[in-house]
Motif scaffolding. Structure first.
Motif, PDB file in Angstrom:
ATOM      1  N   PHE A  77       0.795  -1.224   0.000  1.00  0.00           N
ATOM      2  CA  PHE A  77       0.000   0.000   0.000  1.00  0.00           C
ATOM      3  C   PHE A  77       0.831   1.280   0.000  1.00  0.00           C
ATOM      4  N   SER A  78       2.166   1.127   0.046  1.00  0.00           N
ATOM      5  CA  SER A  78       3.062   2.302   0.020  1.00  0.00           C
ATOM      6  C   SER A  78       2.691   3.311   1.106  1.00  0.00           C
ATOM      7  N   PHE A  79       2.427   2.806   2.308  1.00  0.00           N
ATOM      8  CA  PHE A  79       2.150   3.713   3.419  1.00  0.00           C
ATOM      9  C   PHE A  79       3.392   4.548   3.723  1.00  0.00           C
ATOM     10  N   ALA A  80       3.177   5.761   4.210  1.00  0.00           N
ATOM     11  CA  ALA A  80       4.293   6.583   4.691  1.00  0.00           C
ATOM     12  C   ALA A  80       4.785   6.030   6.025  1.00  0.00           C
ATOM     13  N   ASP A  81       6.045   6.287   6.333  1.00  0.00           N
ATOM     14  CA  ASP A  81       6.595   5.863   7.619  1.00  0.00           C
ATOM     15  C   ASP A  81       6.034   6.738   8.735  1.00  0.00           C
ATOM     16  N   GLY A  82       5.809   6.110   9.881  1.00  0.00           N
ATOM     17  CA  GLY A  82       5.426   6.871  11.059  1.00  0.00           C
ATOM     18  C   GLY A  82       6.645   7.289  11.859  1.00  0.00           C
ATOM     19  N   ASP A  83       6.455   8.117  12.837  1.00  0.00           N
ATOM     20  CA  ASP A  83       7.526   8.502  13.749  1.00  0.00           C
ATOM     21  C   ASP A  83       7.515   7.583  14.973  1.00  0.00           C
ATOM     22  N   ALA A  84       6.432   7.621  15.729  1.00  0.00           N
ATOM     23  CA  ALA A  84       6.312   6.749  16.894  1.00  0.00           C
ATOM     24  C   ALA A  84       5.714   5.395  16.531  1.00  0.00           C
ATOM     25  N   THR A  85       5.152   5.289  15.322  1.00  0.00           N
ATOM     26  CA  THR A  85       4.447   4.074  14.902  1.00  0.00           C
ATOM     27  C   THR A  85       5.009   3.570  13.574  1.00  0.00           C
ATOM     28  N   ASP A  86       4.470   2.448  13.101  1.00  0.00           N
ATOM     29  CA  ASP A  86       4.959   1.838  11.864  1.00  0.00           C
ATOM     30  C   ASP A  86       4.630   2.678  10.634  1.00  0.00           C
ATOM     31  N   TYR A  87       3.394   3.171  10.557  1.00  0.00           N
ATOM     32  CA  TYR A  87       2.924   3.842   9.338  1.00  0.00           C
ATOM     33  C   TYR A  87       2.331   5.214   9.666  1.00  0.00           C
ATOM     34  N   ARG A  88       2.117   5.943   8.562  1.00  0.00           N
ATOM     35  CA  ARG A  88       1.165   7.055   8.546  1.00  0.00           C
ATOM     36  C   ARG A  88       0.164   6.753   7.440  1.00  0.00           C
ATOM     37  N   ILE A  89      -1.086   6.715   7.801  1.00  0.00           N
ATOM     38  CA  ILE A  89      -2.159   6.504   6.826  1.00  0.00           C
ATOM     39  C   ILE A  89      -3.080   7.708   6.904  1.00  0.00           C
ATOM     40  N   ALA A  90      -3.315   8.353   5.762  1.00  0.00           N
ATOM     41  CA  ALA A  90      -4.089   9.606   5.739  1.00  0.00           C
ATOM     42  C   ALA A  90      -3.470  10.630   6.681  1.00  0.00           C
ATOM     43  N   GLY A  91      -2.147  10.574   6.821  1.00  0.00           N
ATOM     44  CA  GLY A  91      -1.431  11.507   7.674  1.00  0.00           C
ATOM     45  C   GLY A  91      -1.490  11.176   9.152  1.00  0.00           C
TER      46      GLY A  91
END
Length: 326
Positions: A77-91
């Motif tokens: 799904f090409s999710f963005a990387d999170g900072d404290a978490t694995d992903y960013r989805i919809a920011g």
């Protein structure tokens, strides 16, 4: 399980946004289910090990499943990387947690206050589930392990907003569905001479399992060779070896999908196969019929005589039509 305890829409705008984005990316859940099916097959590594069951894995391999699910969803799904978490989805920051059992997700302290994408699957039941939950201390079990990780309490599990509730089916695992006698016959097949046991097992697979899709990973598990796809379709493979027995081996290329459709069989997609024993019939015969270069064929029934199957043309257009599909 209380499905209505999840936050109502509008009460957690971030949760609403993540859900909407996941449905935009995958309206039916098919992509998500495919990732889980492929991840299980990746973990079994049947091509090199011959394994096909989660119980056959070592403990360390089983614990790796969660990491693979996280990585493979990230890629799909090409999710963005999170900072404290694995992903960013919809920011929105969101962590991915997988468990083979419902409620077994372990949640580290840094996830508290964030959303978690909780995922589970059961290969023996060909089922999976995914949902989103806000991780809050009040919804966690009080018992903590040495890593300070917690699990959702029953109240916390009731707050999960489940995604794709009507689409929780995995592509089934053929080897879990086969009876023991048939499965052993396939895996114990041996060549009469030479060292082509992988080809013998492949032949037996298509001989014993007919009118059902054979997935790429299942073929690899049986052949256990680098060139496992050739064991099905090339000269000297199952396609030609089983022709004298009246068995067609159909893939996704050339006219094979048209023939499968005309015969009333499941239609293979890329990397898939289906086999069927066929018999020559008259044009006005009842039931699904495929016209192949001027002759007519139907799926044979038990007790029908065995006759040589037709060889389908490859790489050039010939007359193959869906004469009738009933």
């Amino acid at each position: 399980m209380l499905f209505d305890a999840a936050p109502a829409y509008g009460l957690d705008p971030e949760l609403d946004a993540v859900e909407a984005e996941l449905y935009r990316l995958d309206p039916t859940g098919h992509r998500f289910a495919t990732v889980l099916r492929d991840t299980l097959d990746q973990l079994y590594d049947g091509q090199h090990t011959g394994r096909w069951n989660f119980s056959q894995l070592h403990k360390t391999e089983k614990t790796h499943m969660g990491t693979l699910v996280e990585i493979n969803l990230h890629r799909e799904f090409s999710f963005a990387d999170g900072d404290a978490t694995d992903y960013r989805i919809a920011g929105v920051e969101i962590d991915c947690k997988y468990s083979m059992t419902h409620g077994g997700w372990t949640l580290p302290p840094e996830v508290i206050g964030h959303l978690a994408l909780v995922v589970t699957s059961d290969d023996t039941k060909a089922s999976w589930r995914a949902g989103i939950v806000r991780v809050e201390t009040e919804w966690l079990n009080l018992g903590r392990n040495r890593d300070a990780k917690a699990t959702l309490s029953k109240a916390g599990r009731d707050r999960i907003r489940w995604l794709w509730p009507d689409h929780g089916r995995l592509a089934p695992n053929l080897f879990l569905e086969l009876d023991v006698e048939t499965r052993n016959r396939i895996f114990n097949a041996r060549a009469k001479r030479g060292d082509r046991h992988g080809q013998a097992r492949t032949n037996e697979l298509f001989r014993s399992v007919r009118s059902r899709i054979i997935r790429r990973a299942e073929l690899a598990t049986v052949a256990q060779q680098d060139d496992f796809m050739k064991r099905a379709r090339s000269t000297g493979g199952a396609r030609t070896n089983l022709q004298p027995e009246g068995i067609l081996v159909l893939g996704h290329q050339d006219y094979d999908p048209m023939v499968a459709a005309a015969l009333g069989l499941p239609i293979p997609t890329k990397g898939e196969f289906v086999s069927a024993r066929v018999i020559s019939v008259e044009r006005d015969s009842t039931g699904p019929i495929a016209a192949i270069e001027g002759s007519f064929w139907a799926v044979a029934r038990d007790g029908d005589m065995v006759s040589k199957a037709p060889m389908l043309p490859r790489g050039r257009r010939r007359e193959i039509s869906n004469t009738r599909i009933l």
